[in-house]
Design a protein around this motif. Structure first.
Motif, PDB file in Angstrom:
ATOM      1  N   LEU A  48       0.834  -1.197   0.000  1.00  0.00           N
ATOM      2  CA  LEU A  48       0.000   0.000   0.000  1.00  0.00           C
ATOM      3  C   LEU A  48       0.873   1.254   0.000  1.00  0.00           C
ATOM      4  O   LEU A  48       0.587   2.218  -0.706  1.00  0.00           O
ATOM      5  CB  LEU A  48      -0.956  -0.007   1.197  1.00  0.00           C
ATOM      6  N   GLN A  52       0.771   4.232  -2.736  1.00  0.00           N
ATOM      7  CA  GLN A  52       0.531   5.625  -2.369  1.00  0.00           C
ATOM      8  C   GLN A  52       1.644   6.532  -2.881  1.00  0.00           C
ATOM      9  O   GLN A  52       1.397   7.660  -3.302  1.00  0.00           O
ATOM     10  CB  GLN A  52       0.370   5.741  -0.855  1.00  0.00           C
ATOM     11  N   LYS A  68      -5.787   7.013  -3.319  1.00  0.00           N
ATOM     12  CA  LYS A  68      -5.252   6.217  -2.203  1.00  0.00           C
ATOM     13  C   LYS A  68      -6.355   5.371  -1.565  1.00  0.00           C
ATOM     14  O   LYS A  68      -6.110   4.220  -1.168  1.00  0.00           O
ATOM     15  CB  LYS A  68      -4.590   7.128  -1.165  1.00  0.00           C
ATOM     16  N   ARG A  72      -6.482   1.389  -1.157  1.00  0.00           N
ATOM     17  CA  ARG A  72      -6.710   0.754   0.143  1.00  0.00           C
ATOM     18  C   ARG A  72      -7.836  -0.266   0.087  1.00  0.00           C
ATOM     19  O   ARG A  72      -7.781  -1.320   0.717  1.00  0.00           O
ATOM     20  CB  ARG A  72      -7.020   1.821   1.200  1.00  0.00           C
ATOM     21  N   TYR A  73      -8.898   0.047  -0.680  1.00  0.00           N
ATOM     22  CA  TYR A  73     -10.062  -0.840  -0.737  1.00  0.00           C
ATOM     23  C   TYR A  73     -10.063  -1.725  -1.992  1.00  0.00           C
ATOM     24  O   TYR A  73     -11.102  -2.274  -2.368  1.00  0.00           O
ATOM     25  CB  TYR A  73     -11.360  -0.036  -0.617  1.00  0.00           C
TER      26      TYR A  73
END
Length: 171
Positions: A48, A52, A68, A72-73
């Motif tokens: 992650l 980012q 971002k 994340r999801y």
């Protein structure tokens, strides 16, 4: 159905965040032209933090947080469709008609302006956003698709209509 609804919801959120159409279009274009970016952002083996960092380096600043969150999801692989949903929602909210123009020969600016004027009068909107697509099997002319309506000015459409009329007369 649920997948499309989810993408539409992300598009609406993007709109509610007051992201400019230019930033959304720029991000969508980047993802289309450099598919490796989408691959990195949606890869389960890339951390992650690395995703980012990529977002910070290459996307417009106003879209960083949104991208971002997609990372994340695990939605970054659907970003292009989300940006498309955003554009459609933006157009709807701003009285801009979404239309698909299929053609054999790309219309001139003058022809596009005439088609746009016709659609603005027909649908009572202030502007038209065209999605242009070449379609050689139309033989000549063009078709316009607005929602579930199609206006057929193609040679193929005229030939099909004539064939149907002849079939009816024979039977």
């Amino acid at each position: 159905m649920q997948m499309t609804e989810s993408l539409n919801n992300y598009g609406k959120v993007l709109y509610e965040l007051n992201i400019s159409p230019e930033s959304a279009a720029g991000a969508r274009e980047l993802l289309e032209k450099v598919p490796q970016v989408s691959e990195v952002l949606s890869s389960p083996v890339v951390s992650l933090a690395a995703k980012q960092s990529v977002v910070d380096r290459i996307f417009p600043r106003e879209i960083h947080n949104f991208m971002k969150i997609l990372c994340r999801y695990h939605k970054a692989g659907e970003a292009q469709e989300i940006f498309k949903a955003y554009q459609e929602y933006y157009n709807e909210k701003n009285n801009i008609l979404n239309a698909t123009l299929s053609y054999v020969v790309l219309p001139t600016e003058e022809q596009l302006t005439g088609i746009k004027r016709f659609l603005c009068r027909q649908y009572h909107v202030k502007d038209v956003a065209f999605q242009l697509q070449e379609e050689k099997d139309l033989v000549g002319g063009f078709t316009l698709r607005v929602g579930d309506q199609e206006i057929d000015y193609s040679l193929k459409g005229k030939i099909n209509a004539l064939q149907q009329k002849l079939d009816l007369e024979v039977n």
